[in-house]
Write a protein that holds these residues in place. Structure first.
Motif, PDB file in Angstrom:
ATOM      1  N   GLU A  60    -119.239  42.738  13.947  1.00 36.40           N
ATOM      2  CA  GLU A  60    -117.978  43.210  13.092  1.00 36.40           C
ATOM      3  C   GLU A  60    -116.767  42.200  13.845  1.00 36.40           C
ATOM      4  N   LEU A  61    -116.987  42.484  15.096  1.00 35.01           N
ATOM      5  CA  LEU A  61    -115.917  41.819  15.971  1.00 35.01           C
ATOM      6  C   LEU A  61    -115.877  40.158  15.682  1.00 35.01           C
ATOM      7  N   ALA A  62    -117.305  39.551  15.568  1.00 39.15           N
ATOM      8  CA  ALA A  62    -117.373  38.107  15.457  1.00 39.15           C
ATOM      9  C   ALA A  62    -116.924  37.831  14.217  1.00 39.15           C
ATOM     10  N   LEU A  63    -117.150  38.861  13.183  1.00 42.73           N
ATOM     11  CA  LEU A  63    -116.444  38.447  11.593  1.00 42.73           C
ATOM     12  C   LEU A  63    -114.948  38.394  11.893  1.00 42.73           C
ATOM     13  N   ASN A  64    -114.481  39.323  12.343  1.00 42.45           N
ATOM     14  CA  ASN A  64    -113.009  39.534  12.719  1.00 42.45           C
ATOM     15  C   ASN A  64    -112.428  38.263  13.318  1.00 42.45           C
ATOM     16  N   GLU A  65    -112.908  37.714  14.491  1.00 43.44           N
ATOM     17  CA  GLU A  65    -112.392  36.806  14.942  1.00 43.44           C
ATOM     18  C   GLU A  65    -112.634  35.514  14.121  1.00 43.44           C
ATOM     19  N   MET A  66    -113.553  35.268  13.450  1.00 47.02           N
ATOM     20  CA  MET A  66    -113.983  34.176  12.353  1.00 47.02           C
ATOM     21  C   MET A  66    -112.773  34.221  11.075  1.00 47.02           C
ATOM     22  N   SER A  89    -109.868  35.490  11.484  1.00 48.03           N
ATOM     23  CA  SER A  89    -108.669  35.373  11.972  1.00 48.03           C
ATOM     24  C   SER A  89    -108.233  33.783  11.873  1.00 48.03           C
ATOM     25  N   LEU A  90    -109.132  32.892  11.498  1.00 47.89           N
ATOM     26  CA  LEU A  90    -108.808  31.396  11.591  1.00 47.89           C
ATOM     27  C   LEU A  90    -108.411  31.193  10.282  1.00 47.89           C
TER      28      LEU A  90
END
Length: 135
Positions: A125-131, A133-134
């Motif tokens: 989930e966190l990983a998707l959020n970070e992506m 954000s791009l």
């Protein structure tokens, strides 16, 4: 070998007893980049650690160069020390964001590294959020 030239230059610089000179981190950055271009990532890592140390000593951390060094260290640690990698990549991210550099290539590269690492440790989930954000 080739790697000795960077080490020699650094040793010579330190023998001049530069104390807390900004030239220390500028030289370390240059040597790190040189080692990286030669594909000697271990040596590059040693110099990025020097950049980190020298800049922290001087309190010069709100700089793209410090964030870049942190990101490179994070990338280097991804294989060996995930906690350390997370710390370095997250620090780079926060500094880039504090400087409003979210559209810069180094920030984007860092986000990709950071997201990949989060994903690999099960933080999907966190990983998707970070992506996302791009965007």
């Amino acid at each position: 070998g080739n790697r000795s030239s960077e080490k020699e230059i650094w040793k010579e610089w330190l023998s001049l007893d530069p104390k807390d000179s900004i030239f220390s981190y500028l030289l370390a950055e240059s040597l790190a980049d040189s080692a990286k271009k030669k594909g000697d990532y271990e040596l590059a890592n040693e110099f990025y650690l020097q950049v980190k140390k020298q800049r922290e000593t001087l309190g010069h951390i709100y700089s793209p160069n410090y964030a870049f060094a942190m990101s490179e260290l994070g990338g280097f640690y991804q294989r060996t020390n995930q906690d350390s990698a997370l710390y370095h990549l997250n620090t780079a991210k926060l500094i880039y964001e504090a400087m409003g550099m979210e559209t810069s290539l180094p920030y984007i590269k860092n986000q990709i590294r950071y997201s990949a690492l989060l994903s690999s440790i099960g933080q999907k989930e966190l990983a998707l959020n970070e992506m996302f954000s791009l965007e």
